[in-house]
Design a protein around this motif. Structure first.
Motif, PDB file in Angstrom:
ATOM      1  N   PRO A  73       0.716  -1.217   0.000  1.00 49.95           N
ATOM      2  CA  PRO A  73       0.000   0.000   0.000  1.00 49.95           C
ATOM      3  C   PRO A  73       0.768   1.306   0.000  1.00 49.95           C
ATOM      4  CG  PRO A  73      -0.921  -1.503   1.521  1.00 49.95           C
ATOM      5  CD  PRO A  73       0.168  -2.156   0.814  1.00 49.95           C
ATOM      6  N   HIS A  74       0.387   2.408   0.585  1.00 44.57           N
ATOM      7  CA  HIS A  74       0.019   3.458  -0.251  1.00 44.57           C
ATOM      8  C   HIS A  74       0.524   4.780   0.241  1.00 44.57           C
ATOM      9  CE1 HIS A  74      -3.678   3.857   2.357  1.00 44.57           C
ATOM     10  NE2 HIS A  74      -3.332   5.067   2.294  1.00 44.57           N
ATOM     11  N   PHE A  75       1.317   5.352  -0.546  1.00 43.84           N
ATOM     12  CA  PHE A  75       1.659   6.750  -0.403  1.00 43.84           C
ATOM     13  C   PHE A  75       1.455   7.378  -1.769  1.00 43.84           C
ATOM     14  CE2 PHE A  75       4.378   4.660   2.786  1.00 43.84           C
ATOM     15  CZ  PHE A  75       3.908   5.308   3.907  1.00 43.84           C
ATOM     16  N   GLU A  96       6.472  -9.441  -8.043  1.00 45.31           N
ATOM     17  CA  GLU A  96       5.917  -9.467  -6.691  1.00 45.31           C
ATOM     18  C   GLU A  96       4.702  -8.558  -6.537  1.00 45.31           C
ATOM     19  OE1 GLU A  96       8.871  -9.188  -3.635  1.00 45.31           O
ATOM     20  OE2 GLU A  96      10.268 -10.475  -4.710  1.00 45.31           O
ATOM     21  N   GLY A  97       3.900  -8.454  -7.585  1.00 45.20           N
ATOM     22  CA  GLY A  97       2.676  -7.683  -7.493  1.00 45.20           C
ATOM     23  C   GLY A  97       2.830  -6.191  -7.628  1.00 45.20           C
ATOM     24  N   MET A 140       0.155   0.025  -5.808  1.00 47.09           N
ATOM     25  CA  MET A 140       0.548  -1.376  -5.796  1.00 47.09           C
ATOM     26  C   MET A 140       1.949  -1.538  -5.237  1.00 47.09           C
ATOM     27  SD  MET A 140      -1.122  -2.434  -9.473  1.00 47.09           S
ATOM     28  CE  MET A 140      -1.574  -4.096  -9.024  1.00 47.09           C
ATOM     29  N   ASN A 141       1.997  -1.837  -3.944  1.00 47.78           N
ATOM     30  CA  ASN A 141       3.252  -2.190  -3.293  1.00 47.78           C
ATOM     31  C   ASN A 141       4.279  -1.061  -3.212  1.00 47.78           C
ATOM     32  OD1 ASN A 141       4.710  -4.062  -1.907  1.00 47.78           O
ATOM     33  ND2 ASN A 141       5.589  -5.044  -3.690  1.00 47.78           N
ATOM     34  N   LEU A 190       9.971  -4.125  -2.821  1.00 46.23           N
ATOM     35  CA  LEU A 190      10.761  -4.594  -3.939  1.00 46.23           C
ATOM     36  C   LEU A 190      11.808  -3.556  -4.361  1.00 46.23           C
ATOM     37  CD1 LEU A 190      11.283  -6.890  -5.945  1.00 46.23           C
ATOM     38  CD2 LEU A 190       9.651  -5.842  -7.493  1.00 46.23           C
ATOM     39  N   ILE A 191      11.360  -2.337  -4.640  1.00 48.35           N
ATOM     40  CA  ILE A 191      12.297  -1.253  -4.982  1.00 48.35           C
ATOM     41  C   ILE A 191      12.582  -0.448  -3.710  1.00 48.35           C
ATOM     42  CG2 ILE A 191      12.691   0.764  -6.436  1.00 48.35           C
ATOM     43  CD1 ILE A 191      10.476  -0.374  -8.285  1.00 48.35           C
ATOM     44  N   PRO A 192      13.834  -0.377  -3.263  1.00 43.51           N
ATOM     45  CA  PRO A 192      14.135   0.339  -2.014  1.00 43.51           C
ATOM     46  C   PRO A 192      13.622   1.770  -2.041  1.00 43.51           C
ATOM     47  CG  PRO A 192      16.043  -0.904  -2.761  1.00 43.51           C
ATOM     48  CD  PRO A 192      15.027  -0.983  -3.870  1.00 43.51           C
ATOM     49  N   PRO A 193      13.044   2.251  -0.931  1.00 48.55           N
ATOM     50  CA  PRO A 193      12.399   3.573  -0.926  1.00 48.55           C
ATOM     51  C   PRO A 193      13.355   4.745  -1.134  1.00 48.55           C
ATOM     52  CG  PRO A 193      12.475   2.637   1.286  1.00 48.55           C
ATOM     53  CD  PRO A 193      12.882   1.544   0.355  1.00 48.55           C
TER      54      PRO A 193
END
Length: 562
Positions: free
Chosen positions: A64-66, A298-299, A550-551, A555-558
């Motif tokens: 979720p969600h920003f 991974e979605g 979506m995610n 998976l991708i570092p913030p």
């Protein structure tokens, strides 16, 4: 059964504790359950049985969600620094923010799903806590929906996108890297009602299925036709989740991973559009390879709603062999020599002496407690036996002993059963611990070096650790048993895991061979792939998911900026 019952009781006990913790830190009250008899009620006790081992995990998950940002600047700094994914982090509870769920969206979801929707707290908690993983999050899903068709998935995703509410697709829940966490609440899309076999093409040796079907269920369906799907991750894994994590299993040395066995997909994108990635042809040079782009995402790019799979003929005959060694290096050397000999084995599995001890404790066996290799040879009866004798010769040249083999179906089934239940065997040996499971993979020529170096580090640790390897393709796991509530345990487990990851990367390997990134491996991606590769991944995601529902942050570092 007594060992299983002991572990099951421990699992329920620990879940009750975390249930109370989550209940105290969330603002949700127990809402009325709106499920009816149209969908079987999912319970904790009814769902734990299929989750025996997840050393190749595989569940379909988004989180979720920003609001979208080039650097995820809207993410609170403590969420980046203190949660999995931050460099040097040893935290295991994933932080997140929570917003009030839009009642207008809830109304739309009820119109789409009708009776197949739940607000029940127990059910939401069950979906928000990985069942084979120590990873946790501070929030759980607000709503669980159970779509029955691709059209319903499209409508659900489109509505969530309109309200910028995160979605968490949910498959077999066998992953071990926190893929099914919902740190920001949102909508969990449980795919378990979409489990039909839509078409079987026996002459083409392919099958079209919905994502909710499990690989074990699929193989039961295929067996009368003399066909099988060759990937074998943890029991309970669903095909959709296996696509999401790009899983493999013990048969990957012969048949490849999920990316090699999926012909095409249908995917619902963040705006609700439905995309078919390829035709049913076995090969094609038409355009970008969208199938492989989605496999392993991974979605983060879309929700898989249909999968076309490549099938194999069930082998005429098979032989399972076991042998023992004085060290894990000797065992790894034999695995490498076997692959270099040109023999096409279907399985080569390595267990260290601690893992064999765990198997003995859990199953009442009396296997010699020393490093062990397990092989499977397939083909005609004569060919399988010939392979067995060739490998016996290789074993004898590398300090191997006690070479035994089985051809009877029940004997072979029993041998692979104890291997597939390796994780549960560890819990039977240490019933009060959780498991951190490494998943490094290196080029085959470096396997013996990596396992030898790692084994020395593991044996010197105060924690109980075991080694399990898919030795034929350079992929090995360590089960590190620890108490995540004890900081010194958590730091030591993280240190061991980090040691093996960095050792693998120094040998041109990867931090994850088959389990996926989830929340646990995100911190290693920049070192493995490089910042430019991560920026490219982020650009692709922003095009396909501009509202970042979506995610985000997975998976991708913030910290990756464009």
């Amino acid at each position: 059964m007594s060992n299983f019952s002991s572990w099951f009781s421990r699992l329920r006990s620990s879940s009750n504790y975390f249930y109370r913790t989550i209940h105290n830190i969330t603002t949700h009250s127990n809402a009325t359950n709106v499920l009816t008899s149209h969908r079987p009620r999912m319970t904790w006790t009814g769902s734990v049985l299929p989750l025996a081992v997840a050393v190749c995990g595989a569940s379909f998950a988004l989180h979720p969600h920003f609001n979208p940002s080039l650097c995820d600047a809207s993410v609170p700094s403590d969420a980046i620094n203190n949660s999995f994914g931050g460099k040097g982090s040893t935290q295991y509870a994933v932080k997140g923010s929570h917003k009030e769920f839009p009642q207008e969206l809830l109304h739309e979801l009820k119109l789409i799903c009708q009776d197949n929707l739940s607000l029940d707290y127990d059910e939401r908690y069950h979906h928000g806590k990985p069942q084979n993983s120590f990873h946790k999050a501070v929030n759980i899903p607000d709503v669980i929906v159970y779509p029955r068709s691709e059209e319903e998935v499209s409508k659900i995703v489109k509505s969530c996108n309109d309200y910028k509410v995160p979605i968490v697709p949910y498959g077999g829940a066998t992953s071990i890297e926190g893929h099914t966490l919902s740190p920001h609440g949102g909508v969990c899309i449980d795919m378990s009602l979409m489990k039909r076999v839509k078409a079987l093409h026996v002459d083409d040796m392919d099958v079209i299925v919905e994502p909710g079907i499990g690989w074990m269920e699929l193989n039961e369906y295929l067996e009368p036709y003399g066909l099988f799907f060759p990937l074998d991750p943890g029991p309970g894994a669903s095909i959709g989740g296996m696509c999401a994590t790009r899983c493999s299993g013990s048969l990957a040395v012969r048949y490849g991973t999920m990316r090699d066995n999926v012909i095409s997909l249908k995917v619902v994108l963040a705006n609700g559009d439905i995309v078919k990635t390829a035709s049913r042809a076995r090969k094609s040079a038409a355009g970008y390879d969208l199938t492989r782009l989605v496999i392993g995402s991974e979605g983060t790019l879309g929700v898989v709603t249909e999968v076309t799979l490549r099938l194999q003929k069930i082998p005429q005959h098979s032989v399972v062999a076991m042998c023992n060694f004085p060290s894990v290096k000797d065992a790894a050397d034999v695995a490498i020599a076997t692959m270099m000999s040109g023999i096409q084995v279907s399985r080569v599995e390595l267990l260290d002496e601690v893992q064999v001890k765990a198997i003995n404790v859990a199953n009442g066996k009396n296997f010699p407690e020393c490093p062990t290799l397990m092989f499977e040879f397939i083909g005609t009866e004569a060919y399988a036996r010939e392979q067995t004798q060739i490998v016996r010769g290789i074993v004898s040249k590398h300090n191997g002993s006690d070479f035994v083999f089985a051809e009877e179906p029940e004997a072979k089934k029993e041998l692979w059963k104890v291997r597939k239940e390796a994780l549960w065997a560890c819990f039977a040996m240490e019933p009060n611990m959780e498991a951190m499971i490494s998943d490094v993979c290196v080029p085959l020529s470096h396997l013996a070096d990596l396992i030898s170096r790692s084994k020395k580090e593991l044996d010197a640790s105060p924690l109980v650790c075991t080694v399990i390897a898919h030795a034929g393709d350079g992929n090995f796991h360590t089960v590190i048993l620890f108490d995540p509530s004890r900081e010194e345990h958590r730091k030591e487990a993280e240190r061991l895991n980090s040691f093996m990851v960095h050792a693998a990367l120094s040998l041109e390997g990867t931090c994850t061979g088959e389990h996926g990134v989830g929340t646990g491996k995100m911190k290693y991606l920049e070192e493995e792939l490089g910042v430019e590769a991560l920026r490219t991944m982020k650009k692709i995601k922003q095009v396909l998911d501009p509202n970042n529902i979506m995610n985000p942050g997975k998976l991708i570092p913030p910290h990756v900026c464009l």
